[in-house]
Design an enzyme around this catalytic site. Sequence first.
Site, PDB file in Angstrom:
ATOM      1  N   VAL A 150       0.849  -1.328  -0.021  1.00 46.84           N
ATOM      2  CA  VAL A 150      -0.127  -0.120  -0.035  1.00 46.84           C
ATOM      3  C   VAL A 150       0.819   1.305  -0.068  1.00 46.84           C
ATOM      4  CG1 VAL A 150      -2.035  -1.009   0.860  1.00 46.84           C
ATOM      5  CG2 VAL A 150      -0.213  -0.402   2.590  1.00 46.84           C
ATOM      6  N   HIS A 151       1.835   1.231  -0.828  1.00 46.38           N
ATOM      7  CA  HIS A 151       2.824   2.369  -1.041  1.00 46.38           C
ATOM      8  C   HIS A 151       2.423   3.635  -0.766  1.00 46.38           C
ATOM      9  CE1 HIS A 151       5.458  -0.315  -3.477  1.00 46.38           C
ATOM     10  NE2 HIS A 151       4.352  -0.603  -4.265  1.00 46.38           N
ATOM     11  N   ASP A 152       1.167   4.135  -1.541  1.00 46.90           N
ATOM     12  CA  ASP A 152       0.834   5.298  -1.311  1.00 46.90           C
ATOM     13  C   ASP A 152       0.006   5.765  -0.298  1.00 46.90           C
ATOM     14  OD1 ASP A 152       1.887   5.663  -4.035  1.00 46.90           O
ATOM     15  OD2 ASP A 152      -0.006   5.372  -4.972  1.00 46.90           O
TER      16      ASP A 152
END
Length: 294
Positions: free
Chosen positions: A231-233
């Site tokens: 869930v990088h962002d």
Amino acid sequence: MTIPLIIDTDPGVDDAFALALAVRSPEVDLLGVTTVFGNVSIDHTTRNAQRLLALLGSTAPVARGADRAMGEISRPDARLVHGDDGLSGKALTLPVNDRIDARDAVEFLRDTIDASAEPVTVAAIGPLTNIARLLDTHAGRIGRLVVMGGGIAGGNVTPTAEFNIWSDADAARRVLAERPVLVPIDLTRRCAVDGAWLESLTGEVGTTLEGLTTRYREFYLEANGIDGILVHDAVAVAEAIKPGILTTREHLLDVDTSDGDGRGSLVPGAYPVDVAEDTDVEALRAFLRDRLSV
Ligand code: BDR
Ligand code: CA
């Protein structure tokens, strides 16, 4: 006092989680969302941003931005990872929203930053084309710039390059000169969430987000043999909402803008950048789950 925030994004499954986190966080006032090409085409990322805001019950304006990188070199998109429509093939299941700001993303960013009584935080979670253009006139005028991008120890599209930086290396180089907080994949990988975490999301928003992960989750299963997603962002947007939730350390960096194989990689250089290196991973996962379960 709330933090005025604009998100520049290319939704994208993890961008969807990041948008939901922002809308569901009382610490911020989401002034708008600007879109950029990246995971899929600008038509798709813009439509996805509009529909995601409708799902989230937000009336924040959406302004459409760049459809390609600044320079000559265009890169393939990430539909293999996020699905042909950017949202695992589920974009058209989201509520319809055709509202679009008449201004281009860069004009919208300029006007909104100028009109705000408080410094505006910009969270950039896609290729950095819009933000590099904004800096032509607004260098030094962004309150805080939080960027998801880059890999210190290695990349995710080439051995050394990460997708957002690789997609527009020239733009990324310009943005590094602005001393952003950079949230690289070295940290976002450590914040991966597993299938059980996804299935623990509740409420209309939480379960819809979980439903948007089918292709994305399949990609990670195929790539890593593990049932879990990055869930990088959302990790970067958590830092925009709660400054200090990530621990940063100054690195001196540059972006390789050569025509060689290293193009789009972070390299040692002269730009001081606050790189997010650590966080309480379990606490961050719990924070995300609580905010998204509505
Ligand atoms: C970044 O690339 C995109 O695919 C994601 O949305 C994220 O912004 C991670 O490398
Ligand atoms: Ca993104």
